[in-house]
Design a protein around this motif. Sequence first.
Motif, PDB file in Angstrom:
ATOM      1  N   ARG A 138      13.642   6.042   2.202  1.00 43.16           N
ATOM      2  CA  ARG A 138      12.431   6.818   2.430  1.00 43.16           C
ATOM      3  C   ARG A 138      11.253   6.014   1.907  1.00 43.16           C
ATOM      4  NH1 ARG A 138      12.868  13.073   1.098  1.00 43.16           N
ATOM      5  NH2 ARG A 138      10.968  12.912   2.323  1.00 43.16           N
ATOM      6  N   TYR A 139      10.393   5.624   2.817  1.00 42.75           N
ATOM      7  CA  TYR A 139       9.222   4.848   2.450  1.00 42.75           C
ATOM      8  C   TYR A 139       8.004   5.769   2.357  1.00 42.75           C
ATOM      9  CZ  TYR A 139      12.369   1.127   3.870  1.00 42.75           C
ATOM     10  OH  TYR A 139      13.455   0.294   3.982  1.00 42.75           O
ATOM     11  N   LEU A 192       7.140   0.482   0.296  1.00 36.60           N
ATOM     12  CA  LEU A 192       6.590   0.203   1.625  1.00 36.60           C
ATOM     13  C   LEU A 192       7.692  -0.297   2.547  1.00 36.60           C
ATOM     14  CD1 LEU A 192       3.285  -1.664   0.627  1.00 36.60           C
ATOM     15  CD2 LEU A 192       3.513   0.708   1.420  1.00 36.60           C
ATOM     16  N   ASN A 193       7.605   0.079   3.809  1.00 37.23           N
ATOM     17  CA  ASN A 193       8.603  -0.336   4.796  1.00 37.23           C
ATOM     18  C   ASN A 193       8.560  -1.858   4.969  1.00 37.23           C
ATOM     19  OD1 ASN A 193      10.213  -0.805   7.022  1.00 37.23           O
ATOM     20  ND2 ASN A 193       9.475   0.970   8.159  1.00 37.23           N
ATOM     21  N   ALA A 195       9.798  -3.695   7.099  1.00 40.85           N
ATOM     22  CA  ALA A 195       9.661  -4.126   8.487  1.00 40.85           C
ATOM     23  C   ALA A 195       8.189  -4.228   8.890  1.00 40.85           C
ATOM     24  CB  ALA A 195      10.379  -3.153   9.419  1.00 40.85           C
ATOM     25  N   TYR A 197       5.428  -4.330   6.173  1.00 41.49           N
ATOM     26  CA  TYR A 197       4.617  -4.938   5.119  1.00 41.49           C
ATOM     27  C   TYR A 197       5.354  -6.111   4.477  1.00 41.49           C
ATOM     28  CZ  TYR A 197       1.475  -0.947   5.441  1.00 41.49           C
ATOM     29  OH  TYR A 197       0.585  -0.002   5.898  1.00 41.49           O
ATOM     30  N   GLN A 207       0.014  -5.919   6.096  1.00 40.35           N
ATOM     31  CA  GLN A 207       0.679  -5.253   7.217  1.00 40.35           C
ATOM     32  C   GLN A 207       0.600  -6.168   8.446  1.00 40.35           C
ATOM     33  OE1 GLN A 207       0.851  -1.102   9.761  1.00 40.35           O
ATOM     34  NE2 GLN A 207      -0.819  -1.345   8.301  1.00 40.35           N
TER      35      GLN A 207
END
Length: 250
Positions: A138-139, A192-193, A195, A197, A207
């Motif tokens: 969970r981001y 942070l995700n 994929a 960041y 990003q």
Amino acid sequence: MRILLIEDEEPAAAQLRRFLQQYQSAATIVAECQQVSEAVAYLRQYPAPDLILSDIELLDGNVFALFGQVQVTSPIIFITAYDSFLVQAFEQNGIGYVLKPVQYTQFAAALQKYERLRQSLQGAALQQLAAHLAPAPRYKARLVSKTRAGIYLLEVADLAYFQLRNGVTHAVSEQGKAFVLNETLSQLEAVLNPALYFRLNRTEIVQLRVVERFEPYFNDTLVLHLKAPLSGTLTSSSHRTPELRKWLHG
């Protein structure tokens, strides 16, 4: 352990029953068949057993005829007086091949092999299930910036990059507006995700979609030119550049 016994000689069947009780008293023979036709009828009507113990030459023919009439999914230990069917046995669900007259040590070794295989498969299946059921990471979807003017609720998707300025973390929006955060860059990196960041260096996280182009720089670094209305550039550190290249290629 649920076992289907296929054997047309009663003395041999009785011996296998004794050996099973000696090996594992909890083993259950769910059915006994003396002919291929009986085995076919059983497997069509009832759930597959955990294991099949089978002779090869039966009253109505060779047991391998079974595989042409019904789908057999259970592992089989073949117990026979003939050694000429070895290759065919292991082409048809065979995991063991015990020659008559049966010795208990050989019989027990075949069952131990079955149990090792079962445990191995169960372990692999449990690992796959655990991986499938594991909750997705969970981001953070939003962050909070507290200022004298009030509290700002920031949507993470709208933030272009994060930057450490004079020891204070700032979030910069796609419009170039900066907001002070309480989190450190390391804390942000964890929520942070990855994929979307990437940590460029000790002081910046960017990003991907706000980057217009990349430009090679000295000492194996990359300069990132940002899309308008943002201005300026960001630079990857040399030790992060290899990971950045991998990240860019997905």
